[in-house]
Write a protein that holds these residues in place. Structure first.
Motif, short mmCIF file in Angstrom:
data_model
loop_
_atom_site.label_atom_id
_atom_site.label_comp_id
_atom_site.label_asym_id
_atom_site.label_seq_id
_atom_site.Cartn_x
_atom_site.Cartn_y
_atom_site.Cartn_z
N THR A 199 16.49 -20.53 12.46
CA THR A 199 15.63 -21.56 13.06
C THR A 199 15.26 -21.19 14.49
N ASN A 200 14.39 -22.00 15.08
CA ASN A 200 14.07 -21.83 16.50
C ASN A 200 14.83 -22.84 17.36
N LEU A 201 15.84 -23.49 16.77
CA LEU A 201 16.67 -24.43 17.54
C LEU A 201 17.47 -23.66 18.59
N THR A 202 17.76 -24.33 19.70
CA THR A 202 18.53 -23.68 20.76
C THR A 202 19.98 -24.16 20.79
N ALA A 203 20.27 -25.22 20.02
CA ALA A 203 21.64 -25.75 19.96
C ALA A 203 21.84 -26.38 18.58
N LEU A 204 23.10 -26.54 18.22
CA LEU A 204 23.40 -27.20 16.95
C LEU A 204 23.07 -28.69 17.06
N PRO A 205 22.53 -29.27 15.99
CA PRO A 205 22.30 -30.71 16.01
C PRO A 205 23.64 -31.44 15.91
N ASP A 206 23.64 -32.71 16.32
CA ASP A 206 24.86 -33.51 16.20
C ASP A 206 25.17 -33.83 14.74
N THR A 207 24.11 -34.09 13.97
CA THR A 207 24.28 -34.39 12.54
C THR A 207 23.18 -33.68 11.75
N ILE A 208 23.45 -33.48 10.47
CA ILE A 208 22.47 -32.88 9.57
C ILE A 208 22.39 -33.75 8.32
N GLU A 209 21.18 -34.03 7.92
CA GLU A 209 20.95 -34.86 6.74
C GLU A 209 20.14 -34.03 5.74
N LYS B 288 21.65 -38.92 20.10
CA LYS B 288 22.17 -37.78 19.34
C LYS B 288 21.02 -37.16 18.54
N THR B 289 21.12 -35.86 18.32
CA THR B 289 20.09 -35.15 17.56
C THR B 289 20.50 -35.05 16.10
N ASN B 290 19.62 -35.53 15.23
CA ASN B 290 19.83 -35.44 13.78
C ASN B 290 18.80 -34.46 13.23
N LEU B 291 19.26 -33.48 12.47
CA LEU B 291 18.36 -32.54 11.81
C LEU B 291 18.21 -32.97 10.36
N VAL B 292 16.98 -33.27 9.95
CA VAL B 292 16.71 -33.62 8.56
C VAL B 292 16.18 -32.37 7.87
N VAL B 293 16.89 -31.94 6.83
CA VAL B 293 16.49 -30.75 6.08
C VAL B 293 15.95 -31.21 4.73
N TYR B 294 14.68 -30.92 4.48
CA TYR B 294 14.04 -31.23 3.20
C TYR B 294 14.15 -29.99 2.33
N ALA B 295 14.87 -30.11 1.23
CA ALA B 295 15.08 -28.96 0.34
C ALA B 295 14.53 -29.26 -1.05
N ASN B 296 13.91 -28.26 -1.62
CA ASN B 296 13.43 -28.36 -3.00
C ASN B 296 14.49 -27.80 -3.93
N PHE B 297 14.91 -28.61 -4.89
CA PHE B 297 15.84 -28.16 -5.91
C PHE B 297 15.05 -27.99 -7.20
N THR B 298 15.13 -26.81 -7.80
CA THR B 298 14.44 -26.53 -9.05
C THR B 298 15.49 -26.24 -10.12
N ASP C 30 21.59 -17.53 17.82
CA ASP C 30 20.60 -18.00 16.86
C ASP C 30 21.22 -19.09 16.00
N VAL C 31 20.46 -20.15 15.74
CA VAL C 31 20.93 -21.25 14.89
C VAL C 31 20.38 -21.02 13.48
N TYR C 32 21.28 -21.00 12.52
CA TYR C 32 20.92 -20.84 11.11
C TYR C 32 21.22 -22.14 10.37
N VAL C 33 20.35 -22.49 9.43
CA VAL C 33 20.58 -23.63 8.55
C VAL C 33 20.82 -23.08 7.15
N ILE C 34 21.83 -23.63 6.49
CA ILE C 34 22.22 -23.19 5.15
C ILE C 34 22.19 -24.41 4.23
#
Length: 107
Positions: free
Chosen positions: A92-102, A61-71, A31-35
Motif C-alpha cells: 500500500t501507500n500507507l505510511t503507518a499501520l491503521p488502528d483497526t482493519i475491517e 483512530k484510523t480504520n482501514l476498510v478492505v473490500y475483497a472479492n471472494f470467488t 512499507d505497509v502491506y495488507v493481506i
C-alpha cells in the motif's frame, strides 16, 4: 505472486494466518502491506482479490476498510481435491499501520 512478497510475509505471517478468514496489515522495510486470507478450502478454484481499500477516521483512530472479492468455483467444474489457502497480498501507500482493519467481503 509469492516470489514478489517480502520473505517475512511468506515465512512468518502467512503460515500463522492462512487458516483464518481475515484482513491484516504489517510493516516491512517501512512499507505497509495488507493481506487478505480466505482460510482453508477443500479444492482449487477458490479465489480472493482485493478490490479497494478506504481509510476512515473514527473517534481519532484510523480504520482501514478492505473490500475483497471472494470467488468460489463453479459447482459444475471438475476441480483438484486439494487443500488450498487463497490469499492476496498488496503493498500500500500507507505510511503507518491503521488502528483497526475491517474486511468487507463481496461475492
Amino acid at each position: 505472486k509469492e516470489s514478489e512478497m517480502p520473505n517475512e510475509i511468506t515465512s512468518e505471517i502467512i503460515p500463522e494466518y492462512r487458516t483464518l478468514e481475515r484482513a491484516l496489515a504489517c510493516i516491512i522495510d517501512d512499507d505497509v502491506y495488507v493481506i487478505v486470507t480466505r482460510g482453508e478450502k477443500p479444492s482449487s478454484g477458490f479465489k480472493v482479490s482485493i478490490d479497494r481499500m478506504v481509510t476512515e477516521d473514527k473517534d481519532g483512530k484510523t480504520n482501514l476498510v478492505v473490500y475483497a472479492n471472494f470467488t468460489d468455483p463453479d459447482k459444475k467444474t471438475a476441480l483438484s481435491q486439494i487443500i488450498t489457502y487463497p490469499i492476496q497480498v498488496v503493498k500500500t501507500n500507507l505510511t503507518a499501520l491503521p488502528d483497526t482493519i475491517e474486511l468487507r467481503i463481496q461475492y
